[in-house]
Motif scaffolding. Structure first.
Motif, PDB file in Angstrom:
ATOM      1  N   LYS A  11      -0.383   5.262   5.277  1.00  0.00           N
ATOM      2  CA  LYS A  11      -0.316   4.721   6.643  1.00  0.00           C
ATOM      3  C   LYS A  11      -1.271   3.541   6.796  1.00  0.00           C
ATOM      4  O   LYS A  11      -0.931   2.534   7.429  1.00  0.00           O
ATOM      5  CB  LYS A  11      -0.648   5.820   7.665  1.00  0.00           C
ATOM      6  N   ALA A  12      -2.457   3.650   6.192  1.00  0.00           N
ATOM      7  CA  ALA A  12      -3.425   2.549   6.262  1.00  0.00           C
ATOM      8  C   ALA A  12      -2.855   1.305   5.582  1.00  0.00           C
ATOM      9  O   ALA A  12      -2.978   0.190   6.120  1.00  0.00           O
ATOM     10  CB  ALA A  12      -4.742   2.963   5.604  1.00  0.00           C
ATOM     11  N   ASN A  13      -2.238   1.471   4.418  1.00  0.00           N
ATOM     12  CA  ASN A  13      -1.631   0.329   3.735  1.00  0.00           C
ATOM     13  C   ASN A  13      -0.470  -0.249   4.532  1.00  0.00           C
ATOM     14  O   ASN A  13      -0.296  -1.467   4.595  1.00  0.00           O
ATOM     15  CB  ASN A  13      -1.160   0.724   2.330  1.00  0.00           C
ATOM     16  N   ALA A  16      -2.023  -2.213   7.427  1.00  0.00           N
ATOM     17  CA  ALA A  16      -2.667  -3.427   6.921  1.00  0.00           C
ATOM     18  C   ALA A  16      -1.614  -4.449   6.507  1.00  0.00           C
ATOM     19  O   ALA A  16      -1.781  -5.657   6.754  1.00  0.00           O
ATOM     20  CB  ALA A  16      -3.578  -3.087   5.747  1.00  0.00           C
ATOM     21  N   GLY A  17      -0.544  -3.978   5.901  1.00  0.00           N
ATOM     22  CA  GLY A  17       0.537  -4.880   5.506  1.00  0.00           C
ATOM     23  C   GLY A  17       1.201  -5.529   6.706  1.00  0.00           C
ATOM     24  O   GLY A  17       1.507  -6.727   6.692  1.00  0.00           O
ATOM     25  N   GLN A  18       1.410  -4.752   7.755  1.00  0.00           N
ATOM     26  CA  GLN A  18       2.004  -5.303   8.975  1.00  0.00           C
ATOM     27  C   GLN A  18       1.088  -6.344   9.598  1.00  0.00           C
ATOM     28  O   GLN A  18       1.550  -7.395  10.062  1.00  0.00           O
ATOM     29  CB  GLN A  18       2.298  -4.185   9.967  1.00  0.00           C
ATOM     30  N   ALA A  19      -0.208  -6.066   9.587  1.00  0.00           N
ATOM     31  CA  ALA A  19      -1.175  -7.022  10.132  1.00  0.00           C
ATOM     32  C   ALA A  19      -1.180  -8.302   9.303  1.00  0.00           C
ATOM     33  O   ALA A  19      -1.186  -9.408   9.854  1.00  0.00           O
ATOM     34  CB  ALA A  19      -2.568  -6.403  10.160  1.00  0.00           C
ATOM     35  N   ARG A  20      -1.168  -8.137   7.993  1.00  0.00           N
ATOM     36  CA  ARG A  20      -1.173  -9.297   7.089  1.00  0.00           C
ATOM     37  C   ARG A  20       0.080 -10.146   7.314  1.00  0.00           C
ATOM     38  O   ARG A  20       0.013 -11.376   7.330  1.00  0.00           O
ATOM     39  CB  ARG A  20      -1.243  -8.813   5.651  1.00  0.00           C
ATOM     40  N   GLN A  21       1.216  -9.490   7.509  1.00  0.00           N
ATOM     41  CA  GLN A  21       2.455 -10.219   7.786  1.00  0.00           C
ATOM     42  C   GLN A  21       2.340 -11.010   9.088  1.00  0.00           C
ATOM     43  O   GLN A  21       2.748 -12.178   9.157  1.00  0.00           O
ATOM     44  CB  GLN A  21       3.629  -9.250   7.923  1.00  0.00           C
ATOM     45  N   GLY A  22       1.785 -10.373  10.106  1.00  0.00           N
ATOM     46  CA  GLY A  22       1.634 -11.029  11.404  1.00  0.00           C
ATOM     47  C   GLY A  22       0.728 -12.242  11.335  1.00  0.00           C
ATOM     48  O   GLY A  22       1.039 -13.301  11.903  1.00  0.00           O
ATOM     49  N   GLN A  33       2.476 -13.592   4.194  1.00  0.00           N
ATOM     50  CA  GLN A  33       3.529 -12.741   4.734  1.00  0.00           C
ATOM     51  C   GLN A  33       4.142 -11.886   3.622  1.00  0.00           C
ATOM     52  O   GLN A  33       4.353 -10.684   3.805  1.00  0.00           O
ATOM     53  CB  GLN A  33       4.638 -13.592   5.364  1.00  0.00           C
ATOM     54  N   ALA A  34       4.411 -12.505   2.489  1.00  0.00           N
ATOM     55  CA  ALA A  34       5.006 -11.784   1.363  1.00  0.00           C
ATOM     56  C   ALA A  34       4.078 -10.677   0.866  1.00  0.00           C
ATOM     57  O   ALA A  34       4.523  -9.564   0.575  1.00  0.00           O
ATOM     58  CB  ALA A  34       5.329 -12.750   0.235  1.00  0.00           C
ATOM     59  N   LYS A  35       2.789 -10.974   0.781  1.00  0.00           N
ATOM     60  CA  LYS A  35       1.825  -9.961   0.351  1.00  0.00           C
ATOM     61  C   LYS A  35       1.776  -8.813   1.361  1.00  0.00           C
ATOM     62  O   LYS A  35       1.601  -7.651   0.992  1.00  0.00           O
ATOM     63  CB  LYS A  35       0.441 -10.577   0.161  1.00  0.00           C
ATOM     64  N   GLY A  36       1.938  -9.135   2.622  1.00  0.00           N
ATOM     65  CA  GLY A  36       1.976  -8.109   3.656  1.00  0.00           C
ATOM     66  C   GLY A  36       3.188  -7.200   3.506  1.00  0.00           C
ATOM     67  O   GLY A  36       3.090  -5.990   3.673  1.00  0.00           O
ATOM     68  N   ASP A  44       4.540   2.668   2.477  1.00  0.00           N
ATOM     69  CA  ASP A  44       5.706   3.531   2.687  1.00  0.00           C
ATOM     70  C   ASP A  44       5.888   4.471   1.494  1.00  0.00           C
ATOM     71  O   ASP A  44       6.175   5.656   1.664  1.00  0.00           O
ATOM     72  CB  ASP A  44       6.970   2.688   2.881  1.00  0.00           C
ATOM     73  N   GLY A  45       5.710   3.924   0.294  1.00  0.00           N
ATOM     74  CA  GLY A  45       5.844   4.729  -0.919  1.00  0.00           C
ATOM     75  C   GLY A  45       4.793   5.820  -0.999  1.00  0.00           C
ATOM     76  O   GLY A  45       5.085   6.961  -1.391  1.00  0.00           O
ATOM     77  N   GLN A  46       3.560   5.477  -0.634  1.00  0.00           N
ATOM     78  CA  GLN A  46       2.488   6.469  -0.671  1.00  0.00           C
ATOM     79  C   GLN A  46       2.752   7.595   0.327  1.00  0.00           C
ATOM     80  O   GLN A  46       2.501   8.766   0.033  1.00  0.00           O
ATOM     81  CB  GLN A  46       1.142   5.807  -0.361  1.00  0.00           C
ATOM     82  N   GLN A  47       3.246   7.233   1.503  1.00  0.00           N
ATOM     83  CA  GLN A  47       3.555   8.266   2.494  1.00  0.00           C
ATOM     84  C   GLN A  47       4.680   9.171   2.001  1.00  0.00           C
ATOM     85  O   GLN A  47       4.621  10.394   2.169  1.00  0.00           O
ATOM     86  CB  GLN A  47       3.952   7.622   3.819  1.00  0.00           C
TER      87      GLN A  47
END
Length: 63
Positions: A11-13, A16-22, A33-36, A44-47
């Motif tokens: 969930k943390a990843n 963080a990915g959504q924030a990085r994309q934004g 954006q791509a890294k996000g 999602d995979g970890q969850q």
């Protein structure tokens, strides 16, 4: 890592990915954006991994 820890880290990843994309979108940085997107997918995979571990544990506990 246990199922709960996998879900928390995932969930943390994801967040963080959504924030990085934004941020990447706001400043016009397509690479960020791509890294996000990649980081969000990792989360999602970890969850999913955590959910599978929990399901397997539940099955074993019932056996």
């Amino acid at each position: 890592m246990g199922s709960t820890a996998d879900k928390i880290v995932g969930k943390a990843n994801e967040l963080a990915g959504q924030a990085r994309q934004g941020v990447g979108k706001a400043i016009g940085d397509r690479e960020m954006q791509a890294k996000g997107i990649v980081q969000e997918a990792k989360g999602d995979g970890q969850q999913a991994k955590g959910k599978v571990k929990e399901a397997v544990k539940d099955i074993v506990d019932r056996a």
